[in-house]
Design a protein around this motif. Structure first.
Motif, short mmCIF file in Angstrom:
data_model
loop_
_atom_site.label_atom_id
_atom_site.label_comp_id
_atom_site.label_asym_id
_atom_site.label_seq_id
_atom_site.Cartn_x
_atom_site.Cartn_y
_atom_site.Cartn_z
N ASP A 2 58.69 0.70 77.97
CA ASP A 2 59.48 0.97 76.94
C ASP A 2 58.58 1.22 75.62
N ARG A 3 57.71 0.06 75.46
CA ARG A 3 57.03 -0.14 74.21
C ARG A 3 55.95 0.85 74.04
N ILE A 4 55.15 1.23 75.26
CA ILE A 4 54.01 2.21 75.13
C ILE A 4 54.79 3.55 74.86
N CYS A 5 56.12 3.88 75.55
CA CYS A 5 56.48 4.97 75.19
C CYS A 5 57.04 5.20 73.80
N SER A 6 57.36 4.23 73.16
CA SER A 6 57.92 4.19 71.95
C SER A 6 56.44 4.55 70.91
N ASN A 7 55.54 3.92 71.52
CA ASN A 7 54.24 3.98 70.71
C ASN A 7 53.67 5.45 70.84
N MET A 8 53.94 5.93 72.07
CA MET A 8 53.59 7.30 72.18
C MET A 8 54.57 8.51 71.46
N GLU A 9 55.68 8.13 71.30
CA GLU A 9 56.45 9.03 70.58
C GLU A 9 56.13 8.97 69.04
N ALA A 10 55.89 7.56 68.36
CA ALA A 10 55.47 7.43 67.10
C ALA A 10 54.14 8.23 66.84
N SER A 12 53.02 10.61 68.60
CA SER A 12 53.25 12.50 68.47
C SER A 12 53.90 12.92 67.36
N SER A 13 54.54 12.06 66.84
CA SER A 13 55.37 12.51 65.34
C SER A 13 54.67 12.22 64.30
N GLY A 14 53.28 11.86 64.21
CA GLY A 14 52.32 11.77 63.17
C GLY A 14 52.34 10.41 62.50
N SER A 15 52.70 9.46 63.17
CA SER A 15 52.41 8.08 62.55
C SER A 15 51.32 7.38 63.31
N LEU A 43 43.16 12.13 66.31
CA LEU A 43 44.07 12.82 65.35
C LEU A 43 43.95 12.30 64.01
N LYS A 44 43.36 11.37 63.60
CA LYS A 44 42.99 10.64 62.44
C LYS A 44 41.95 11.64 61.84
#
Length: 170
Positions: A2-10, A12-15, A43-44
């Motif tokens: 769940d944590r790695i999925c949350s990191n991936m979402e962050a 992908s949203s530009g964070s 991405l940076k």
């Protein structure tokens, strides 16, 4: 997971500054975390490159606007306004060339104005000299006419005297 999925979402949203703790693990989740960190770095770099491209485009736009304004002034006959604001280093030579052209055009126009003034003065002097010559020619023609009339009278007198002398002789 769940944590790695949350990191991936962050990410992908530009964070891109999200701390990926899973990257420190040595299992499959760690591999995913390391890949996610690598994606963040890429991405940076892409974001930085995009910002640099946008800045260069803004600089180009400023250069084009300055040159356009300068060319409009030239088209209106104003050769007295060089571009004063410095351009970015890669465009500075263009500004210097423009300013040199403006200076040369201004100098050339100034020389043309001075030459036309000299020509105007010369034409006025020639016109005055021509008028003076015309008056002198008229005066000499009148004097010549008077001289011709006096010669005609003298010739008539000489003829008359010669006829009188012939008649005295006969």
């Amino acid at each position: 997971i769940d944590r790695i999925c949350s990191n991936m979402e962050a990410v992908s949203s530009g964070s891109l500054d999200t701390d990926i703790e899973a990257a420190n693990r040595s299992d499959e989740i760690g591999k995913i975390g390391k890949t996610l960190v690598s994606m963040q770095d890429d991405l940076k770099l892409a974001r930085a490159a995009e910002e640099e491209r946008a800045e260069m485009q803004r600089q180009q736009q400023d250069v084009v606007e300055s040159l356009s304004a300068g060319l409009m002034q030239l088209a209106e006959g104003d050769f007295s306004q060089p571009i004063k604001n410095a351009f970015p280093q890669e465009y500075e030579q263009l500004r210097e060339n423009y300013n040199s052209t403006v200076s040369n055009l201004s100098s050339t126009v100034r020389q043309v104005i001075e030459a036309s003034g000299s020509i105007r003065n010369g034409a006025a002097e020639i016109s005055q000299a021509s008028d003076d010559l015309s008056h002198r020619t008229e005066s000499q023609a009148a004097t010549l006419e008077e001289t011709a009339a006096a010669l005609d009278e003298l010739t008539a007198s000489v003829k008359s005297a010669a006829e009188g002398a012939r008649s005295v002789e006969s």
